[in-house]
Design an enzyme around this catalytic site. Structure first.
Site, PDB file in Angstrom:
ATOM      1  N   ASP A  44      -6.582   5.557   1.636  1.00  0.00           N
ATOM      2  CA  ASP A  44      -6.595   4.184   1.149  1.00  0.00           C
ATOM      3  C   ASP A  44      -8.019   3.626   1.255  1.00  0.00           C
ATOM      4  OD1 ASP A  44      -4.454   1.695   0.793  1.00  0.00           O
ATOM      5  OD2 ASP A  44      -6.310   1.061   1.758  1.00  0.00           O
TER       6      ASP A  44
ATOM      7  N   HIS B   4       0.833  -1.199   0.000  1.00  0.00           N
ATOM      8  CA  HIS B   4       0.000   0.000   0.000  1.00  0.00           C
ATOM      9  C   HIS B   4       0.873   1.256   0.000  1.00  0.00           C
ATOM     10  CE1 HIS B   4      -3.977  -1.922   0.921  1.00  0.00           C
ATOM     11  NE2 HIS B   4      -3.150  -2.896   1.279  1.00  0.00           N
TER      12      HIS B   4
END
Length: 509
Positions: free
Chosen positions: A137, A34
């Site tokens: 995110d 990520h």
């Protein structure tokens, strides 16, 4: 409640900007898979679109790897990395807690610190531009409440393949309509505007609806319509049908799908030229001695691990294929294919001779190279001697492979990797997928066969055309994807479009 220490950190670390320059906060999720694409997004916003960025980083078990990454890649002056204080999550997790739940709990427990920082930036006593936009995110939608409190726009950066997004948007409907487990369905799952989804290819968190991981996944999916937009780590040329569906399908539109912006591929950049003293010089020197497109690279990403039995089958399969290879190897772990997700960068001493077949490294001398724990993946994939990639199909690795024109053997392990593998094989046509036995083990004969199939250069015999076609398709995509982020091209234009919207809204605040 405002935090004086946080306010001081803003003053000390973020340079003051012109009033009309947007200040964007980017909140990734823990884990290198990520962090890397989010950081590359931040860098592009700073370097190409004149935007100031505050980038949040978590202190987790993977801190060593992320610190190394942040320290070895130059960052723009307008990019400020803010290290969130470590939070004790032990009351909420056990050794058996799945990755999905652990990630979401880390984010949840860190949100008070994120809020304190962003609210402090709006304090009139500071000389710093307030945060104007929040990019989170897709597992950090809890931060939307912070943006709403301040009245600033909120966006999602969806770092997996766009192929997963329509399913997530439609998941609340499926959750209310389907009885029992999705994986037990006899027929494929219909997702609006997209291909039929086979139950066997479902993302890990939805394979058991009784788990906390499923509840977290559903929770975040249900909040997607609250976003003002979704940035995608893909390009229109790579996933045109999915992007078209997200923009035009009437059911997805009715469900409140936000506007999507394909801004990828955003991948780890290659390091500067490897110095002679570099510890990985040996790898590059070995590759320099191999014929063009003769080597298959084997790696299961920063989090993937294999069982002892599976590792031995892979070792024998590589040897049986007779092809040159580089294998990035980790210690075997039983019953947890994602065992190194949170420990990357903190691994203990790794001696492959302790778990590989007897005398294995002596037998493969000059043909194969076994690298413990980690290797410079982008540098390897971009080398002219590499002609194939045996991969877990994490989206970062898939993009890195395609950006270098390298076809794949798809060996998914966890998360959304099964759906990635299906798409890469069936829709994009750049991969062949492994088949396991009834015990879930991929046998040595299967491994050897697929490696030979992928690496064979023949293009006349029907039995040899598969590898040739996969390589040809990968090279076609390499050109399109390399151009997408260039000025004036599709992904660059898409990011410019949303950046201009942020600038316009900032100027009238």
């Amino acid at each position: 409640m405002e935090n004086t220490q946080d306010r001081k950190k803003i003053n000390n670390n973020v340079q003051e900007r012109d009033h009309d320059t947007p200040h964007i906060a980017i909140l990734p999720c823990p884990g290198m898979g990520h962090l890397i694409p989010h950081l590359e997004l931040a860098k592009r916003l700073c370097n190409f679109h004149g935007i100031q960025v505050t980038f949040f980083v978590y202190l987790t078990e993977a801190s060593a790897a992320q610190s190394q990454y942040l320290n070895t890649h130059p960052l723009p002056k307008s990019l400020h990395v803010y290290h969130l204080p470590s939070r004790d999550i032990s009351p909420f997790v056990t050794d058996s807690t799945d990755i999905q739940t652990r990630l979401c709990i880390i984010v949840r427990e860190s949100l008070p610190d994120v809020e304190s920082y962003i609210v402090s930036s709006h304090d009139n006593n500071t000389s710093v531009r307030p945060v104007n936009v929040l990019i989170a995110d897709f597992f950090a939608t809890g931060s939307f409440d912070i943006a709403d409190k301040l009245g600033i726009p909120k966006y999602i950066f969806f770092c997996p393949a766009a192929d997963l997004l329509p399913f997530m948007i439609y998941l609340p409907i499926l959750d209310s309509q389907v009885q029992g487990e999705f994986v037990d369905l006899k027929e494929p799952i219909e997702v609006p505007g997209c291909k039929l989804l086979q139950p066997r290819d479902l993302v890990d968190p939805v394979r058991n609806r009784k788990t906390d991981g499923y509840n977290w996944f559903l929770h975040h999916a249900s909040r997607f319509p609250l976003a003002d937009g979704i940035l995608l780590n893909t390009s229109y040329d790579l996933e045109p049908k999915t992007i078209k569906a997200l923009r035009e399908d009437p059911i997805l539109r009715q469900l409140g799908t936000p506007r999507v912006y394909p801004v990828g591929p955003l991948i780890k950049p290659s390091s500067a030229k490897v110095e002679v003293k570099d510890e990985h010089y040996m790898i590059m020197a070995w590759l320099n001695q191999q014929p063009e497109e003769s080597v298959i690279f084997v790696s299961f990403g920063s989090g993937g691990t294999l069982s002892a039995e599976q590792m031995k089958e892979l070792a024998w399969g590589l040897e049986l294929s007779g092809k040159r290879f580089i294998w990035v190897i980790r210690k075997p772990v039983e019953a947890d294919a994602s065992a190194s997700f949170f420990s990357v960068g903190n691994e203990e001493e790794n001696n492959p001779d302790e778990y590989l077949p007897h005398e294995y490294q002596n037998r493969i001398n000059r043909v194969g190279l076994v690298i413990p724990t980690w290797a410079p993946q982008m540098e390897i994939l971009s080398h002219s001697s590499v002609g194939g990639f045996l991969s877990h199909c994490g989206w970062n690795s898939a993009l890195e492979s395609l950006c270098n024109g390298v076809p794949m053997i798809a060996w998914p392990l966890y998360a959304e990797q099964r759906s990635n593998a299906a798409m890469l094989e069936e829709e994009i046509g750049v991969a062949v997928r492994v088949k396991s036995d009834e015990n879930g083990v991929v046998g040595r004969e299967e491994i050897g066969k697929l490696i030979s199939l992928l690496m064979d250069e023949g293009n006349e015999d029907e039995t040899h055309k598969v590898g040739f076609n996969l390589r040809s398709k990968a090279k076609q995509l390499q050109i399109l994807m390399s151009e997408a982020i260039n000025e004036g091209e599709s992904s660059y234009h898409s990011l410019s479009e949303v950046a201009d919207e942020w600038k316009a809204s900032t100027s009238v605040m």
